[in-house]
Design a protein around this motif. Structure first.
Motif, short mmCIF file in Angstrom:
data_model
loop_
_atom_site.label_atom_id
_atom_site.label_comp_id
_atom_site.label_asym_id
_atom_site.label_seq_id
_atom_site.Cartn_x
_atom_site.Cartn_y
_atom_site.Cartn_z
N LEU A 101 78.51 -38.48 42.92
CA LEU A 101 77.31 -39.18 42.49
C LEU A 101 76.58 -38.41 41.39
O LEU A 101 76.04 -39.01 40.45
CB LEU A 101 76.38 -39.43 43.67
CG LEU A 101 76.78 -40.57 44.61
CD1 LEU A 101 75.94 -40.56 45.87
CD2 LEU A 101 76.66 -41.92 43.90
N ILE A 102 76.57 -37.07 41.48
CA ILE A 102 75.98 -36.25 40.42
C ILE A 102 76.78 -36.46 39.13
O ILE A 102 76.23 -36.58 38.04
CB ILE A 102 75.96 -34.77 40.82
CG1 ILE A 102 75.01 -34.56 42.00
CG2 ILE A 102 75.51 -33.90 39.63
CD1 ILE A 102 75.06 -33.16 42.58
N GLY A 103 78.11 -36.51 39.28
CA GLY A 103 78.96 -36.78 38.12
C GLY A 103 78.67 -38.14 37.53
O GLY A 103 78.67 -38.32 36.31
N ALA A 104 78.41 -39.13 38.39
CA ALA A 104 78.09 -40.48 37.92
C ALA A 104 76.79 -40.48 37.11
O ALA A 104 76.66 -41.18 36.11
CB ALA A 104 77.99 -41.44 39.10
N PHE A 105 75.82 -39.67 37.55
CA PHE A 105 74.57 -39.56 36.80
C PHE A 105 74.83 -38.98 35.41
O PHE A 105 74.28 -39.44 34.41
CB PHE A 105 73.57 -38.68 37.56
CG PHE A 105 72.31 -38.39 36.78
CD1 PHE A 105 71.31 -39.34 36.68
CD2 PHE A 105 72.14 -37.17 36.13
CE1 PHE A 105 70.16 -39.09 35.94
CE2 PHE A 105 71.00 -36.90 35.41
CZ PHE A 105 69.99 -37.87 35.31
N GLY A 106 75.70 -37.96 35.36
CA GLY A 106 76.06 -37.38 34.06
C GLY A 106 76.71 -38.42 33.16
O GLY A 106 76.41 -38.51 31.96
N CYS A 107 77.59 -39.26 33.74
CA CYS A 107 78.24 -40.32 32.96
C CYS A 107 77.22 -41.34 32.47
O CYS A 107 77.30 -41.83 31.33
CB CYS A 107 79.30 -41.02 33.82
SG CYS A 107 80.73 -40.01 34.19
N ALA A 108 76.24 -41.69 33.33
CA ALA A 108 75.20 -42.65 32.95
C ALA A 108 74.38 -42.12 31.78
O ALA A 108 74.12 -42.84 30.82
CB ALA A 108 74.29 -42.94 34.15
N MET A 109 74.00 -40.85 31.84
CA MET A 109 73.22 -40.27 30.76
C MET A 109 74.05 -40.16 29.48
O MET A 109 73.53 -40.30 28.37
CB MET A 109 72.69 -38.90 31.18
CG MET A 109 71.59 -38.94 32.23
SD MET A 109 70.14 -39.89 31.67
CE MET A 109 69.60 -38.92 30.26
N GLN A 110 75.35 -39.92 29.65
CA GLN A 110 76.22 -39.84 28.46
C GLN A 110 76.31 -41.19 27.77
O GLN A 110 76.32 -41.28 26.54
CB GLN A 110 77.61 -39.35 28.86
CG GLN A 110 78.53 -39.08 27.69
CD GLN A 110 79.82 -39.88 27.75
OE1 GLN A 110 79.93 -40.82 28.51
NE2 GLN A 110 80.78 -39.51 26.93
N ILE A 111 76.35 -42.27 28.55
CA ILE A 111 76.39 -43.62 27.98
C ILE A 111 75.11 -43.90 27.21
O ILE A 111 75.13 -44.45 26.10
CB ILE A 111 76.62 -44.66 29.09
CG1 ILE A 111 78.06 -44.57 29.59
CG2 ILE A 111 76.33 -46.07 28.58
CD1 ILE A 111 78.36 -45.43 30.78
N ILE A 112 73.96 -43.51 27.78
CA ILE A 112 72.68 -43.68 27.10
C ILE A 112 72.66 -42.87 25.81
O ILE A 112 72.21 -43.34 24.76
CB ILE A 112 71.51 -43.25 28.01
CG1 ILE A 112 71.44 -44.14 29.27
CG2 ILE A 112 70.19 -43.29 27.24
CD1 ILE A 112 71.06 -45.57 29.00
N ALA A 113 73.17 -41.64 25.87
CA ALA A 113 73.18 -40.77 24.69
C ALA A 113 74.10 -41.32 23.61
O ALA A 113 73.78 -41.29 22.41
CB ALA A 113 73.61 -39.35 25.08
#
Length: 314
Positions: A169-181
């Motif tokens: 789930l922490i990794g998923a948060f990183g992926c979500a922020m990467q998509i926003i970036a």
């Protein structure tokens, strides 16, 4: 007449964008099998070597594109490329490393679906950053919540939330922020340049941790070389430029739900290559996430999300 041609052209561009995003999702879905096989090398070693291989694969392509003067990449300010690469690379590093760490405790299919929870996170994060999110994207996000419940709830055979789930789930948060970036920089920076910069940034972050924590040997790296070549070249050097190119025509929320099809491909890959199986209700969760991805592609009222203060078509 010209207006119809413009609308048709826009539609075709968006269709091509979704094809690129789905192809990236397929490459990432099958990637889970190779990540699972690479566990013996160590979390930071496998992740860092993956990023170094991706950088090595993207570097020559970027140089050729710049020399050809066909992509316009040579006119992109280096400062903007550096900023985009650093920001995306930090979140990319978090996403990849935590995902790899979680795989030590989870099956390939289960990991793939939990990773898809970034589809729920992106619309909420997008709103915080001033993005407009279509109604279809919101409905799709909540469909994903239902799918994740069917996957993880003890009553469905999921076994509840443990360390593997938390790391993923922490990794998923990183992926979500990467998509926003990526959405912030995709229209300003060539996709190859952005992917190279983020991969190199993530590799630099991982190198000291690789030596301090994993203490790798050449034998341990060579033993997982086939897996490293797939995740480095196909799932990173090829997939991330596809993501960046696709997001030029598709908003971050819609893109995240389409990319979540990687979870469906991960279940297929786990079943075919590792003989993994899930319960019927968990497969129902797979169907919900697939439905969310399809819903995201249906026309919405707002169309592509816009950056704050950004005029359509610019």
């Amino acid at each position: 007449m010209a207006k119809k041609r413009t609308m048709s052209s826009d539609k075709h561009r968006k269709q091509r964008a979704y094809v690129m995003l789905i192809l990236a999702a397929a490459l990432w879905g099958f990637n889970f099998v190779f990540q699972k096989k690479g566990e013996s090398a160590g979390t930071f070693t496998f992740s860092t070597m993956r990023m170094l291989i991706a950088s090595a694969a993207l570097g020559p392509v970027l140089l050729i594109r710049r020399k050809s003067r066909k992509s316009g990449a040579e006119r992109i300010p280096a400062k903007e490329t550096l900023r985009g690469g650093l920001l995306c690379g930090i979140f990319y590093f978090i996403g990849i490393v935590m995902q790899q760490a979680g795989l030590a405790y989870l099956s390939v299919g289960r990991s793939g679906f939990i990773c898809a929870s970034y589809t729920v996170m992106v619309p909420f994060l997008a709103v915080l950053f001033g993005k407009k999110v279509s109604k279809n994207a919101w409905i799709g996000a909540f469909l994903c919540i239902g799918g994740l419940y069917l996957l993880c709830a003890p009553g469905t055979g999921g076994g509840g939330i443990g360390l593997g789930e938390v790391l993923t789930l922490i990794g998923a948060f990183g992926c979500a922020m990467q998509i926003i970036a990526i959405d912030r920089f995709a229209e300003k920076i060539d996709g190859i340049a952005l992917s190279f910069a983020q991969s190199l940034t993530a590799a630099v972050l991982g190198l000291p941790l690789m030596f301090m924590i994993d203490h790798p040997t050449w034998d341990s790296i060579l033993s997982v070389l086939p897996s490293l070549l797939y995740v480095g070249v196909a799932a990173t050097a090829a997939a991330y430029p596809l993501q960046a190119a696709g997001q030029k025509e598709v908003g971050p929320a819609e893109a995240s739900i389409t990319i979540s099809l990687e979870s469906v491909f991960s279940v297929i890959a786990g079943a075919v290559f590792l003989n993994e199986r899930m319960r019927l209700l968990q497969y129902a969760g797979c169907a919900l996430i697939f439905a969310a991805a399809v819903l995201a592609q249906l026309p919405g009222r707002q169309g592509k999300a816009q950056l704050p203060g950004k005029k359509p078509g610019k």
